[in-house]
Design a protein around this motif. Structure first.
Motif, PDB file in Angstrom:
ATOM      1  N   GLY A 229       0.838  -1.249  -0.085  1.00 45.58           N
ATOM      2  CA  GLY A 229      -0.063   0.038  -0.146  1.00 45.58           C
ATOM      3  C   GLY A 229       0.903   0.999   0.091  1.00 45.58           C
ATOM      4  O   GLY A 229       0.192   2.366   0.097  1.00 45.58           O
ATOM      5  N   GLU A 267       5.042  -5.370   2.563  1.00 49.89           N
ATOM      6  CA  GLU A 267       4.997  -6.214   1.500  1.00 49.89           C
ATOM      7  C   GLU A 267       4.807  -5.022  -0.005  1.00 49.89           C
ATOM      8  O   GLU A 267       3.652  -5.094  -0.581  1.00 49.89           O
ATOM      9  CB  GLU A 267       3.726  -7.066   1.232  1.00 49.89           C
ATOM     10  CG  GLU A 267       3.964  -8.051   2.150  1.00 49.89           C
ATOM     11  CD  GLU A 267       2.818  -8.861   2.504  1.00 49.89           C
ATOM     12  OE1 GLU A 267       1.391  -8.550   1.767  1.00 49.89           O
ATOM     13  OE2 GLU A 267       2.615 -10.130   2.864  1.00 49.89           O
ATOM     14  N   TYR A 363       1.555  -3.203 -11.791  1.00 54.44           N
ATOM     15  CA  TYR A 363       0.355  -3.239 -12.308  1.00 54.44           C
ATOM     16  C   TYR A 363       0.151  -2.612 -13.939  1.00 54.44           C
ATOM     17  O   TYR A 363      -0.794  -2.153 -13.987  1.00 54.44           O
ATOM     18  CB  TYR A 363      -0.680  -2.815 -11.496  1.00 54.44           C
ATOM     19  CG  TYR A 363      -0.429  -3.001  -9.820  1.00 54.44           C
ATOM     20  CD1 TYR A 363      -0.865  -4.514  -9.595  1.00 54.44           C
ATOM     21  CD2 TYR A 363       0.152  -2.323  -9.089  1.00 54.44           C
ATOM     22  CE1 TYR A 363      -0.440  -4.995  -8.269  1.00 54.44           C
ATOM     23  CE2 TYR A 363       0.187  -2.654  -7.688  1.00 54.44           C
ATOM     24  CZ  TYR A 363      -0.037  -4.040  -7.370  1.00 54.44           C
ATOM     25  OH  TYR A 363       0.142  -4.421  -6.274  1.00 54.44           O
TER      26      TYR A 363
HETATM   27  C1  LIG Z   1      -1.501  -9.609   0.155  1.00 54.96           C
HETATM   28  C2  LIG Z   1      -0.727  -8.191  -0.478  1.00 54.96           C
HETATM   29  N1  LIG Z   1       0.354  -7.867  -0.135  1.00 54.96           N
HETATM   30  C3  LIG Z   1       0.832  -6.887  -0.803  1.00 54.96           C
HETATM   31  C4  LIG Z   1       0.160  -6.202  -1.914  1.00 54.96           C
HETATM   32  C5  LIG Z   1       0.872  -5.063  -2.648  1.00 54.96           C
HETATM   33  O1  LIG Z   1       0.346  -3.926  -2.811  1.00 54.96           O
HETATM   34  P1  LIG Z   1       0.999  -2.604  -3.217  1.00 54.96           P
HETATM   35  O2  LIG Z   1       1.291  -2.816  -4.610  1.00 54.96           O
HETATM   36  O3  LIG Z   1      -0.439  -1.438  -3.173  1.00 54.96           O
HETATM   37  O4  LIG Z   1       2.180  -2.043  -2.460  1.00 54.96           O
HETATM   38  C6  LIG Z   1      -1.121  -6.612  -2.249  1.00 54.96           C
HETATM   39  C7  LIG Z   1      -1.834  -5.871  -3.509  1.00 54.96           C
HETATM   40  O5  LIG Z   1      -2.638  -6.152  -3.926  1.00 54.96           O
HETATM   41  C8  LIG Z   1      -1.615  -7.849  -1.563  1.00 54.96           C
HETATM   42  O6  LIG Z   1      -2.713  -8.330  -2.086  1.00 54.96           O
END
Ligand SMILES: Cc1ncc(COP(=O)(O)O)c(C=O)c1O
Length: 385
Positions: A229, A267, A363
């Motif tokens: 996020g 993450e 993405y």
């Molecule tokens: C379990 C989990 N971790 C990490 C992410 C990565 O999110 P971001 O790209 O917003 O950092 C996601 C994205 O959907 C996710 O589902």
């Protein structure tokens, strides 16, 4: 201010000529420096697990692995890609609301830490396991999520994790499992958030939730996974996440929770992969239609679907043409009125002009509808330096 484009105009032109268009190009230099900057800002107790879903390109995975990254996977395909890196145990995680038995068996065989999303994951793993297995429990919190763009789905009903109010019953049931032990929590409650204070408030709420569960159920927590996020700017003038503030805030949070002596996990996907990529496509034709000027491109939502999914466009520039004020609706070549990449002011475009879309390392190609209409899948170019 972070640049929105990984390559300058001359490099974009060279890449387009050398590899053809449409294509994606990724800069190793930008990926490296982004990872290093985030790592340097974070307390040592935070493990960085790159979310492979953002971009599973093998060179990108190898680059992050060489910098010590762990990996967050969400399918058997992602487990295979990370498996090819031959990492030591403990560096791979496996999340996802619909894990099949074969996927759980693979995770178990590879020594991957599973983020259990409910009773089924726990029970299936327990049936497969022959020795003790530590897992994290993904919780869908009851507190308000700062999530405006539908990636996670807000505070209401959710397919992800165990609803917070159901956790006590699940913990009681899980105590009877033979091999599986819940030894961590996972809460993913933000998406594309560029405000350090907002992220920290969410992470603070997660730590408070973890403390409540730890105290009420004597839950031993080796890990608390705060999910991804971390946001990046997509429009000119948008600020970047303040890494120093974010890192300092996480240190303060850790200090506020002396009961927790385990590891925090982040993450990020978008933050680590987005800035290193550009998508290059040429204008095929211009159509003026009832007052709207369409630039119809070689690729559309078959290559970049994010604008359609979230209503947020990728930044775009006309390579070698500078700034301009002519409003264009960017359309792709697909036979659907949904095939739009945004409305932008650019210099007057003409067929053959090259457009570069920035922040397209996350993405982008892997999220898009590449098979729709059977257009060729655009190549990906890894630019080592
Ligand atoms: C379990 C989990 N971790 C990490 C992410 C990565 O999110 P971001 O790209 O917003 O950092 C996601 C994205 O959907 C996710 O589902």
């Amino acid at each position: 201010m972070t640049p929105l484009f990984a390559f300058d105009d001359a490099t974009c032109r060279d890449l387009a000529e050398a590899h053809g268009t449409p294509c994606f190009a990724y800069s190793a230099t930008v990926a490296l420096s982004g990872f290093r900057a985030l790592r340097a800002a974070l307390p040592a107790r935070v493990r960085l697990a790159y979310a492979v879903k953002a971009n599973p390109h093998p060179d990108l995975l190898r680059t992050f692995a060489n910098l010590g990254a762990s990996f967050d996977c969400a399918s058997i395909g992602e487990l295979d890609r990370v498996g090819a890196l031959e990492l030591p145990p403990g560096r791979t995680f496996f999340a996802g609301p619909g894990k099949r038995e074969a996927e759980l068996a693979k995770a178990l065989a590879l020594g991957v830490r599973v983020q259990a999303e409910g009773w089924e994951d726990l029970a299936r793993l327990d049936a497969l396991a022959t020795e003790p297995v530590a897992v994290n429990l993904r919780v869908h919190p009851a507190f308000d999520l700062d999530e405006g763009n539908r990636i996670i789905g807000g505070t209401g009903p959710s397919a992800f994790g165990v609803d917070e109010e159901e956790v006590p019953a699940l913990l009681a049931r899980a105590a009877a499992l033979r091999h599986v032990r819940i030894r961590g929590l996972h809460v993913f409650a933000a998406s594309n958030q560029r405000e350090a204070a907002t992220l920290l408030a969410i992470h603070g709420a997660v730590l408070a939730l973890a403390k409540r569960l730890h105290e009420a159920h004597a839950l031993i927590l080796e890990q608390i996974d705060l999910g991804g996020g971390l946001g990046i700017p997509y429009a000119p003038g948008e600020t970047s996440l303040d890494l120093v503030r974010f890192g300092q805030g996480l240190s303060d949070l850790v200090a506020d929770h002396p009961w927790f002596t385990g590891e925090l996990i982040l993450e990020p996907g978008r933050f680590l992969a987005g800035p290193c990529g550009v998508y290059l496509a040429r204008v095929v034709r211009i159509k003026e239609s009832r007052g709207t000027r369409f630039a119809i491109l070689e690729g559309g939502i078959n290559h970049l679907i994010r604008p359609l999914l979230t209503g947020q466009a990728f930044p775009v520039q006309a390579v070698g043409k500078g700034e301009g004020e002519v409003l264009h609706t960017l359309a792709g070549p697909l036979c659907t009125g949904l095939d739009r990449l945004g409305e932008v002011r650019l210099p007057a475009l003409a067929p053959g002009d090259l457009l570069a879309f920035g922040q397209a390392g996350a993405y982008g190609r892997n999220e898009a509808m590449t098979h729709f209409l059977s257009h060729p899948v655009p190549p990906e170019v890894w630019v080592a330096n």
